[in-house]
Design a protein around this motif. Structure first.
Motif, mmCIF file in Angstrom:
data_model
loop_
_atom_site.group_PDB
_atom_site.id
_atom_site.type_symbol
_atom_site.label_atom_id
_atom_site.label_comp_id
_atom_site.label_asym_id
_atom_site.label_seq_id
_atom_site.Cartn_x
_atom_site.Cartn_y
_atom_site.Cartn_z
ATOM 1 N N LEU A 64 1.412 -0.707 -0.575
ATOM 2 C CA LEU A 64 0.287 0.304 0.491
ATOM 3 C C LEU A 64 0.488 1.433 0.023
ATOM 4 O O LEU A 64 1.717 1.729 0.655
ATOM 5 C CB LEU A 64 -0.367 -0.468 1.360
ATOM 6 C CG LEU A 64 -1.353 1.190 1.386
ATOM 7 C CD1 LEU A 64 -3.094 1.437 0.062
ATOM 8 C CD2 LEU A 64 -2.671 1.449 2.777
ATOM 9 N N ASP A 65 0.660 2.081 -1.018
ATOM 10 C CA ASP A 65 1.372 3.098 -0.738
ATOM 11 C C ASP A 65 0.721 4.910 0.021
ATOM 12 O O ASP A 65 1.932 5.237 0.531
ATOM 13 C CB ASP A 65 0.947 3.994 -2.552
ATOM 14 C CG ASP A 65 1.903 2.918 -3.267
ATOM 15 O OD1 ASP A 65 3.250 2.015 -3.186
ATOM 16 O OD2 ASP A 65 1.265 2.563 -3.909
ATOM 17 N N GLY A 66 -0.152 4.813 0.307
ATOM 18 C CA GLY A 66 -0.472 5.567 1.340
ATOM 19 C C GLY A 66 -1.678 5.334 1.774
ATOM 20 O O GLY A 66 -3.019 4.432 1.143
ATOM 21 N N VAL A 67 -1.781 5.770 2.975
ATOM 22 C CA VAL A 67 -3.161 5.988 3.826
ATOM 23 C C VAL A 67 -3.583 7.791 4.209
ATOM 24 O O VAL A 67 -2.491 8.670 4.477
ATOM 25 C CB VAL A 67 -3.198 5.490 5.079
ATOM 26 C CG1 VAL A 67 -4.442 5.018 6.234
ATOM 27 C CG2 VAL A 67 -2.961 3.769 5.210
ATOM 28 N N LEU A 226 -3.182 17.439 1.485
ATOM 29 C CA LEU A 226 -3.347 15.379 1.667
ATOM 30 C C LEU A 226 -2.581 14.892 0.333
ATOM 31 O O LEU A 226 -2.246 14.392 0.587
ATOM 32 C CB LEU A 226 -5.070 15.125 1.800
ATOM 33 C CG LEU A 226 -5.160 15.657 2.990
ATOM 34 C CD1 LEU A 226 -6.753 15.365 3.261
ATOM 35 C CD2 LEU A 226 -4.819 15.182 4.811
ATOM 36 N N ALA A 227 -3.122 16.159 -0.407
ATOM 37 C CA ALA A 227 -2.515 14.550 -1.944
ATOM 38 C C ALA A 227 -1.111 15.390 -2.052
ATOM 39 O O ALA A 227 0.161 14.025 -1.828
ATOM 40 C CB ALA A 227 -3.303 15.118 -3.206
ATOM 41 N N PHE A 228 -0.235 16.447 -1.196
ATOM 42 C CA PHE A 228 0.570 16.340 -1.855
ATOM 43 C C PHE A 228 1.384 15.491 -0.666
ATOM 44 O O PHE A 228 2.785 15.060 -0.931
ATOM 45 C CB PHE A 228 1.513 17.429 -1.247
ATOM 46 C CG PHE A 228 2.743 18.057 -0.925
ATOM 47 C CD1 PHE A 228 3.870 18.008 -2.252
ATOM 48 C CD2 PHE A 228 3.233 18.152 -0.139
ATOM 49 C CE1 PHE A 228 4.890 17.920 -1.752
ATOM 50 C CE2 PHE A 228 4.510 18.205 0.202
ATOM 51 C CZ PHE A 228 5.592 17.757 -0.821
ATOM 52 N N LEU A 229 1.025 15.358 0.151
ATOM 53 C CA LEU A 229 1.697 14.885 1.655
ATOM 54 C C LEU A 229 1.941 13.473 1.970
ATOM 55 O O LEU A 229 2.544 12.811 1.930
ATOM 56 C CB LEU A 229 0.866 15.335 2.935
ATOM 57 C CG LEU A 229 1.066 16.088 3.333
ATOM 58 C CD1 LEU A 229 0.362 16.928 4.871
ATOM 59 C CD2 LEU A 229 2.556 16.680 4.337
ATOM 60 N N VAL A 230 0.918 12.576 0.583
ATOM 61 C CA VAL A 230 1.074 11.094 0.050
ATOM 62 C C VAL A 230 2.043 11.497 -0.964
ATOM 63 O O VAL A 230 1.723 10.092 -1.415
ATOM 64 C CB VAL A 230 -0.097 10.586 0.036
ATOM 65 C CG1 VAL A 230 -0.783 10.539 2.598
ATOM 66 C CG2 VAL A 230 -1.178 10.578 -0.479
ATOM 67 N N SER A 231 2.176 12.056 -1.240
ATOM 68 C CA SER A 231 2.354 11.630 -2.910
ATOM 69 C C SER A 231 4.282 11.346 -2.573
ATOM 70 O O SER A 231 5.177 11.637 -1.957
ATOM 71 C CB SER A 231 2.401 13.418 -3.355
ATOM 72 O OG SER A 231 3.345 14.134 -3.128
#
Length: 253
Positions: A64-67, A226-231
């Motif tokens: 899993l790449d991100g939560v 949020l999208a940046f932080l899990v990129s």
């Protein structure tokens, strides 16, 4: 590069906005919610959290790449402790092995500007000790003392402290997993729009959460951060509370 991100609270609000944003960028989203999601789960119970983690892990074959945890409640009561704090911390912890298997794992949780408000120290301490029963007992005490309004700030303050502590614990930074908090100010939703329509309530809300930069938020505004932080591009930001609040936190402090 296509990434696979699990999002709790994906059926509405910030979670829905983030799901749409990431899917539009070509990423795979595994939604977790009470309805209208790939994984149907009740995050107010330990069994529901562990079941959700197991289901997500199975869907992604253990990688899993991100939560991103957007699920939460603002209704005063013990659900604030169950969902806002333990619904994030137990789920994220259970997904750590799948995250560690990714080449660029990332975690972001949704906190709140309310974490700057007065919290119940007993609720916070029990949450940070990982003792859900004690946290619920402390919450019941706060409700009995007519301090139910402190439970939301307590849950979000404890969550921010948990993230800051966890970020550098074994299995996280040393496994290449950044974990951060995004703390929004007032986000326009059907609930807040009703408050804004009432001049007296709007005045109270604006005093509690002053937002001099561009006013109230849309869900998309929070989703972008949020999208940046899990990129994959976020290589070194961890243990941070990022206030997306139009200047509310600095004004209040």
């Amino acid at each position: 590069m296509t990434r696979t991100i699990a999002i709790t609270g994906s059926a509405s609000g910030i979670g829905a906005a983030l799901s749409s944003l990431l899917q539009g960028q070509g990423h795979r989203v595994i939604g977790v919610d009470l309805r209208d999601a790939e994984v149907i789960a009740d995050l107010s119970t330990s069994a529901g959290r562990l079941s959700a983690a197991s289901s997500v892990s199975a869907l992604v074959d253990g990688v899993l790449d991100g939560v991103v945890t957007c699920a939460g409640t603002s209704i005063p009561g013990d659900l604030m402790v169950k969902v806002n704090f333990f619904g994030t911390t137990e789920l994220v912890t259970a997904l750590q092995p799948a995250l560690a298997a990714s080449a660029a794992p990332r975690v972001a949780v949704v906190g709140s500007i309310s974490a700057t408000q007065q919290a119940d120290s007993d609720v916070v301490a029990a949450c940070l000790a990982g003792d859900e029963d004690a946290a619920l007992a402390a919450a019941a005490g706060a409700i009995g003392d007519r301090r139910a309004h402190q439970l939301y700030p307590s849950s979000k303050f404890a969550l921010a402290q948990w993230v800051r502590r966890t970020a550098i614990e074994p299995g996280w930074a040393d496994a290449g997993i950044p974990i951060n908090v995004v703390a929004p100010g007032v986000v326009l939703t059907p609930m807040t729009e009703e408050l804004i329509a009432d001049p007296a309530m709007k005045q109270i809300m604006d005093a509690a959460v002053p937002m001099p930069l561009n006013g109230y938020l849309q869900a998309d505004d929070v989703a972008q951060v949020l999208a940046f932080l899990v990129s994959a591009e976020n290589s070194h930001i961890t243990g941070q509370v990022v206030f997306v609040d139009g200047g509310a936190e600095v004004t209040l402090r």
